[in-house]
Motif scaffolding. Structure first.
Motif, PDB file in Angstrom:
ATOM      1  N   HIS A 125       0.851  -1.189   0.000  1.00  0.00           N
ATOM      2  CA  HIS A 125       0.000   0.000   0.000  1.00  0.00           C
ATOM      3  C   HIS A 125       0.892   1.246   0.000  1.00  0.00           C
ATOM      4  O   HIS A 125       1.971   1.252   0.613  1.00  0.00           O
ATOM      5  N   PRO A 126       0.496   2.323  -0.658  1.00  0.00           N
ATOM      6  CA  PRO A 126       1.296   3.551  -0.680  1.00  0.00           C
ATOM      7  C   PRO A 126       1.673   4.070   0.718  1.00  0.00           C
ATOM      8  O   PRO A 126       2.748   4.644   0.904  1.00  0.00           O
ATOM      9  N   ILE A 127       0.816   3.869   1.701  1.00  0.00           N
ATOM     10  CA  ILE A 127       1.159   4.303   3.064  1.00  0.00           C
ATOM     11  C   ILE A 127       2.328   3.490   3.601  1.00  0.00           C
ATOM     12  O   ILE A 127       3.223   4.033   4.259  1.00  0.00           O
ATOM     13  N   VAL A 128       2.341   2.185   3.308  1.00  0.00           N
ATOM     14  CA  VAL A 128       3.456   1.337   3.735  1.00  0.00           C
ATOM     15  C   VAL A 128       4.741   1.810   3.062  1.00  0.00           C
ATOM     16  O   VAL A 128       5.787   1.960   3.706  1.00  0.00           O
ATOM     17  N   VAL A 129       4.654   2.085   1.770  1.00  0.00           N
ATOM     18  CA  VAL A 129       5.820   2.570   1.025  1.00  0.00           C
ATOM     19  C   VAL A 129       6.327   3.887   1.636  1.00  0.00           C
ATOM     20  O   VAL A 129       7.531   4.071   1.848  1.00  0.00           O
ATOM     21  N   ALA A 130       5.422   4.786   1.945  1.00  0.00           N
ATOM     22  CA  ALA A 130       5.814   6.084   2.527  1.00  0.00           C
ATOM     23  C   ALA A 130       6.521   5.881   3.872  1.00  0.00           C
ATOM     24  O   ALA A 130       7.532   6.537   4.146  1.00  0.00           O
ATOM     25  N   HIS A 131       6.036   4.981   4.690  1.00  0.00           N
ATOM     26  CA  HIS A 131       6.688   4.712   5.985  1.00  0.00           C
ATOM     27  C   HIS A 131       8.054   4.063   5.786  1.00  0.00           C
ATOM     28  O   HIS A 131       9.015   4.402   6.482  1.00  0.00           O
ATOM     29  N   LEU A 132       8.141   3.153   4.838  1.00  0.00           N
ATOM     30  CA  LEU A 132       9.424   2.489   4.580  1.00  0.00           C
ATOM     31  C   LEU A 132      10.470   3.474   4.055  1.00  0.00           C
ATOM     32  O   LEU A 132      11.655   3.343   4.365  1.00  0.00           O
ATOM     33  N   ARG A 133      10.051   4.450   3.276  1.00  0.00           N
ATOM     34  CA  ARG A 133      11.003   5.449   2.764  1.00  0.00           C
ATOM     35  C   ARG A 133      11.707   6.191   3.902  1.00  0.00           C
ATOM     36  O   ARG A 133      12.842   6.618   3.767  1.00  0.00           O
ATOM     37  N   ARG A 134      11.040   6.331   5.021  1.00  0.00           N
ATOM     38  CA  ARG A 134      11.620   7.045   6.165  1.00  0.00           C
ATOM     39  C   ARG A 134      12.751   6.277   6.847  1.00  0.00           C
ATOM     40  O   ARG A 134      13.539   6.873   7.575  1.00  0.00           O
ATOM     41  N   ILE A 135      12.804   4.958   6.651  1.00  0.00           N
ATOM     42  CA  ILE A 135      13.805   4.152   7.360  1.00  0.00           C
ATOM     43  C   ILE A 135      14.783   3.460   6.414  1.00  0.00           C
ATOM     44  O   ILE A 135      15.561   2.607   6.842  1.00  0.00           O
ATOM     45  N   VAL A 136      14.806   3.844   5.164  1.00  0.00           N
ATOM     46  CA  VAL A 136      15.559   3.122   4.147  1.00  0.00           C
ATOM     47  C   VAL A 136      17.077   3.090   4.398  1.00  0.00           C
ATOM     48  O   VAL A 136      17.748   2.178   3.952  1.00  0.00           O
ATOM     49  N   ASP A 137      17.629   4.008   5.110  1.00  0.00           N
ATOM     50  CA  ASP A 137      19.082   4.085   5.277  1.00  0.00           C
ATOM     51  C   ASP A 137      19.610   3.466   6.567  1.00  0.00           C
ATOM     52  O   ASP A 137      20.749   3.716   6.940  1.00  0.00           O
ATOM     53  N   TYR A 138      18.836   2.646   7.228  1.00  0.00           N
ATOM     54  CA  TYR A 138      19.249   2.167   8.541  1.00  0.00           C
ATOM     55  C   TYR A 138      19.910   0.799   8.563  1.00  0.00           C
ATOM     56  O   TYR A 138      20.239   0.297   9.619  1.00  0.00           O
ATOM     57  N   GLY A 139      20.123   0.144   7.456  1.00  0.00           N
ATOM     58  CA  GLY A 139      20.789  -1.157   7.453  1.00  0.00           C
ATOM     59  C   GLY A 139      20.353  -2.007   6.277  1.00  0.00           C
ATOM     60  O   GLY A 139      19.561  -1.599   5.437  1.00  0.00           O
ATOM     61  N   SER A 140      20.859  -3.234   6.225  1.00  0.00           N
ATOM     62  CA  SER A 140      20.547  -4.124   5.105  1.00  0.00           C
ATOM     63  C   SER A 140      19.165  -4.764   5.227  1.00  0.00           C
ATOM     64  O   SER A 140      18.580  -5.176   4.236  1.00  0.00           O
ATOM     65  N   MET A 141      18.662  -4.852   6.437  1.00  0.00           N
ATOM     66  CA  MET A 141      17.338  -5.425   6.670  1.00  0.00           C
ATOM     67  C   MET A 141      16.329  -4.298   6.863  1.00  0.00           C
ATOM     68  O   MET A 141      16.644  -3.264   7.443  1.00  0.00           O
ATOM     69  N   VAL A 142      15.111  -4.517   6.408  1.00  0.00           N
ATOM     70  CA  VAL A 142      14.077  -3.499   6.554  1.00  0.00           C
ATOM     71  C   VAL A 142      13.806  -3.252   8.032  1.00  0.00           C
ATOM     72  O   VAL A 142      13.787  -2.117   8.492  1.00  0.00           O
TER      73      VAL A 142
END
Length: 178
Positions: free
Chosen positions: A42-59
């Motif tokens: 869902h676009p909301i999930v994508v938007a939340h994931l974009r906020r944490i994308v630089d924190y490591g190899s695992m989501v």
């Protein structure tokens, strides 16, 4: 917003996520269906994931044992002041009848005391059972058997009908504050 089992997001590497195309791949070794699946997000999930994308190899990196995840989830709920009514019968540890007037000190173990991760999954299924086709719900939840998905759909329909049929007293002329 995904209906995933908790094991799946914890095993998800960024290499299996496309935020631009809006999907994630859940791997056979990490899901109950034992198959690789590309799942739309869902676009909301994508938007939340974009906020944490630089924190490591695992989501969602969880460096501690799984049990501590459940403990921390309960602590988060407590910190958010999520409270559940205690339904324990004070003598028999069964639900009290509606007319029970006995009071007792709520203690750990009085059910329910918190949400578990599967409660979120169940809520996803229930809230989307009448919004999606059975096939779509099965695909998103990655059930092997359509019968499993159908159980969620049937429960949701029963609950919706039950709410529609609830007795509501005549509150004509009353405001919510009354």
């Amino acid at each position: 917003m995904t209906g995933w089992r908790i094991k799946e997001p914890l095993a998800l590497p960024w290499d299996d996520v496309s935020l631009d195309q809006g999907f994630a791949i859940t791997r056979a070794k990490d899901n109950k269906g034992r198959r690789d699946d590309q799942v739309p997000l869902h676009p909301i999930v994508v938007a939340h994931l974009r906020r944490i994308v630089d924190y490591g190899s695992m989501v969602f990196s969880w460096p501690r044992d799984k049990r501590s995840l459940y403990t921390d989830f309960v602590r988060i709920q407590a910190a958010a002041s999520i409270q559940f009514p205690c339904s324990a019968n004070h003598e028999h540890q069964k639900p009290c009848p509606p007319d029970c007037q006995k009071k007792h000190e709520h203690a750990q173990g009085c059910p329910p005391e918190h949400y578990g991760f599967h409660d979120l999954r169940r809520a996803f299924a229930t809230m989307n059972a009448d919004r999606l086709t059975g096939d779509a719900l099965q695909a998103l939840m990655r059930h092997k058997s359509y019968q499993t998905t159908q159980r969620y759909i049937n429960i949701a329909r029963q609950l919706n009908k039950a709410v529609d049929d609830l007795y509501v007293p005549d509150l004509a002329g009353k405001t919510p504050e009354d």
